[in-house]
Scaffold this motif. Structure first.
Motif, PDB file in Angstrom:
ATOM      1  N   GLY A 289     -13.533   5.161  -5.912  1.00 47.22           N
ATOM      2  CA  GLY A 289     -12.313   4.306  -6.151  1.00 47.22           C
ATOM      3  C   GLY A 289     -12.683   3.517  -7.402  1.00 47.22           C
ATOM      4  O   GLY A 289     -13.658   3.173  -7.945  1.00 47.22           O
TER       5      GLY A 289
ATOM      6  N   GLU B 253     -10.150   6.098  -2.545  1.00 50.60           N
ATOM      7  CA  GLU B 253     -10.178   6.732  -1.126  1.00 50.60           C
ATOM      8  C   GLU B 253     -10.192   5.668  -0.055  1.00 50.60           C
ATOM      9  O   GLU B 253     -10.830   4.430  -0.347  1.00 50.60           O
ATOM     10  N   TRP B 254      -9.887   5.976   0.995  1.00 49.30           N
ATOM     11  CA  TRP B 254      -9.567   5.027   2.183  1.00 49.30           C
ATOM     12  C   TRP B 254     -10.186   5.812   3.408  1.00 49.30           C
ATOM     13  O   TRP B 254     -10.178   7.020   3.588  1.00 49.30           O
TER      14      TRP B 254
ATOM     15  N   GLY C 240     -14.692  -1.226   2.894  1.00 49.70           N
ATOM     16  CA  GLY C 240     -13.886  -2.498   2.143  1.00 49.70           C
ATOM     17  C   GLY C 240     -14.592  -3.058   1.060  1.00 49.70           C
ATOM     18  O   GLY C 240     -14.047  -4.164   0.545  1.00 49.70           O
TER      19      GLY C 240
ATOM     20  N   PHE D 282     -17.459   2.827  -2.610  1.00 48.81           N
ATOM     21  CA  PHE D 282     -17.092   1.850  -1.701  1.00 48.81           C
ATOM     22  C   PHE D 282     -17.360   2.096  -0.374  1.00 48.81           C
ATOM     23  O   PHE D 282     -17.399   3.372   0.170  1.00 48.81           O
TER      24      PHE D 282
ATOM     25  N   TYR E 163       0.781  -1.176  -0.001  1.00 46.70           N
ATOM     26  CA  TYR E 163       0.098  -0.014  -0.045  1.00 46.70           C
ATOM     27  C   TYR E 163       0.794   1.289   0.028  1.00 46.70           C
ATOM     28  O   TYR E 163       1.664   1.460   0.712  1.00 46.70           O
TER      29      TYR E 163
ATOM     30  N   TYR F 230      -6.241  -1.660  -6.367  1.00 44.43           N
ATOM     31  CA  TYR F 230      -7.300  -0.555  -5.887  1.00 44.43           C
ATOM     32  C   TYR F 230      -6.690   0.845  -5.907  1.00 44.43           C
ATOM     33  O   TYR F 230      -5.529   1.034  -5.187  1.00 44.43           O
TER      34      TYR F 230
ATOM     35  N   LYS G 133      -9.991   1.008   5.607  1.00 42.13           N
ATOM     36  CA  LYS G 133     -10.831   0.298   4.751  1.00 42.13           C
ATOM     37  C   LYS G 133     -11.060   1.125   3.253  1.00 42.13           C
ATOM     38  O   LYS G 133     -11.035   2.326   3.356  1.00 42.13           O
ATOM     39  N   MET G 134     -11.142   0.415   2.397  1.00 42.99           N
ATOM     40  CA  MET G 134     -11.733   1.113   0.863  1.00 42.99           C
ATOM     41  C   MET G 134     -12.966   1.729   1.208  1.00 42.99           C
ATOM     42  O   MET G 134     -13.889   1.183   1.625  1.00 42.99           O
ATOM     43  N   HIS G 135     -12.977   3.089   1.176  1.00 44.48           N
ATOM     44  CA  HIS G 135     -14.074   3.941   1.424  1.00 44.48           C
ATOM     45  C   HIS G 135     -14.065   5.230   0.666  1.00 44.48           C
ATOM     46  O   HIS G 135     -13.364   5.778   0.663  1.00 44.48           O
TER      47      HIS G 135
ATOM     48  N   LEU H 108     -11.406  -0.644  -8.624  1.00 43.60           N
ATOM     49  CA  LEU H 108     -10.685  -1.913  -8.546  1.00 43.60           C
ATOM     50  C   LEU H 108     -10.518  -2.705  -9.392  1.00 43.60           C
ATOM     51  O   LEU H 108     -11.791  -2.991 -10.289  1.00 43.60           O
TER      52      LEU H 108
ATOM     53  N   GLN I  86      -6.041   9.532   0.480  1.00 46.48           N
ATOM     54  CA  GLN I  86      -5.984   8.672  -1.109  1.00 46.48           C
ATOM     55  C   GLN I  86      -4.799   7.619  -1.053  1.00 46.48           C
ATOM     56  O   GLN I  86      -3.866   7.824  -0.381  1.00 46.48           O
TER      57      GLN I  86
END
Length: 206
Positions: free
Chosen positions: A149, A139-140, A166, A163, A113, A136, A144-146, A151, A125
Motif C-alpha cells: 500500500g 490492500e486490506w 494496520g 503493511f 472508505y 491510504y 486493517k491495512m494489510h 500511505l 483493495q
C-alpha cells in the motif's frame, strides 16, 4: 359413495393461495409495521424479498434489495437524525445481511472508505480518506491495512511498502516532506523503522 369435498373441485393454485392467506403467508408488495419499525416493499412468504425499505425505531434506514429476510444485493444504509437531517453510512453491495463486495462507508469521524468488503470487514483493495487529510491506497485484510500500500500523510510525506495489521511492517520507503526529496529505505515493524538508509538532501539544502 361420499360426495366430493368443495376443495376437490378447486384448482391446486387456488387451494395453495387459500392456505397461504389463512396462515398469514403473503407474497407481493405491502407495508408491514412492527414494534421496532416498519418495512415497505416486496415479500416472499413471511420475509422481505426483492426491493424494499426498512426503517427502525432508532432511525436506521436500509433501502435496497433483500433475499429471504436478509440484506442481499445493492443497498444504502443511512441514519435519520432528530432534526430531520439524513446521514449516509454505507452505499454498496451486501451478502447475507453483511457488507460484502464493493461499497463506500462513511465513518462518524469524517473518514471515508471505498473498496472491497468481506462479511462486514474491509478486505481486498480499497482507498481510505482519513479525517485529518491523509490517504491510504492499497490492500486490506480483516478491516486493517494489510499487504502492499501507499500511505500519504496530511503533511505530504508518504510511505510506499508493506503493511500488517494496520501498521507499517516489512520493507518500505518513506519519502520525507511534500517534495519527497529524501527517501528512507528500510525495514519496519509496527510503525517503527528498525533499520534504514536515508538519502542525502540535494545540494544547497545541507
Amino acid at each position: 359413495m361420499a360426495p366430493p369435498h368443495v376443495t376437490d373441485l378447486l384448482p391446486r393454485s387456488v387451494i395453495d393461495g387459500m392456505s397461504r392467506r389463512a396462515s398469514g403467508y403473503s407474497t407481493g408488495v405491502r407495508c408491514q409495521r412492527y414494534p421496532g419499525g416498519r418495512y415497505q416493499g416486496k415479500w416472499l412468504g413471511l420475509q422481505p424479498h426483492g426491493f424494499g425499505v426498512k426503517q427502525t425505531s432508532s432511525g436506521l434506514v436500509y433501502e435496497g434489495h433483500w433475499q429471504r429476510g436478509q440484506r442481499h444485493g445493492t443497498g444504502t444504509l443511512r441514519r435519520k437524525e432528530l432534526g430531520g437531517r439524513t446521514e449516509r453510512i454505507y452505499v454498496g453491495q451486501w451478502r447475507e445481511d453483511k457488507r460484502s463486495g464493493e461499497g463506500k462507508q462513511f465513518f462518524p469521524d469524517g473518514s471515508v472508505y471505498f473498496g472491497q468488503w468481506v462479511a462486514d470487514q474491509r478486505s481486498g483493495q480499497g482507498i481510505l480518506w482519513q479525517a485529518d487529510g491523509g490517504i491510504y491506497v492499497g490492500e486490506w485484510l480483516l478491516d486493517k491495512m494489510h499487504g502492499k500500500g501507499v500511505l500519504i500523510t496530511a503533511t505530504g510525506s508518504r510511505y510506499v511498502g508493506q503493511f500488517e495489521g494496520g501498521c507499517k511492517s516489512g520493507s518500505g520507503v518513506f519519502y520525507h516532506g511534500s517534495n519527497g526529496q529524501r527517501a528512507q529505505r528500510g525495514l519496519w515493524s509496527k510503525d517503527i523503522c528498525i533499520t534504514s538508509l536515508l538519502s542525502l538532501p540535494p545540494e544547497g539544502n545541507i
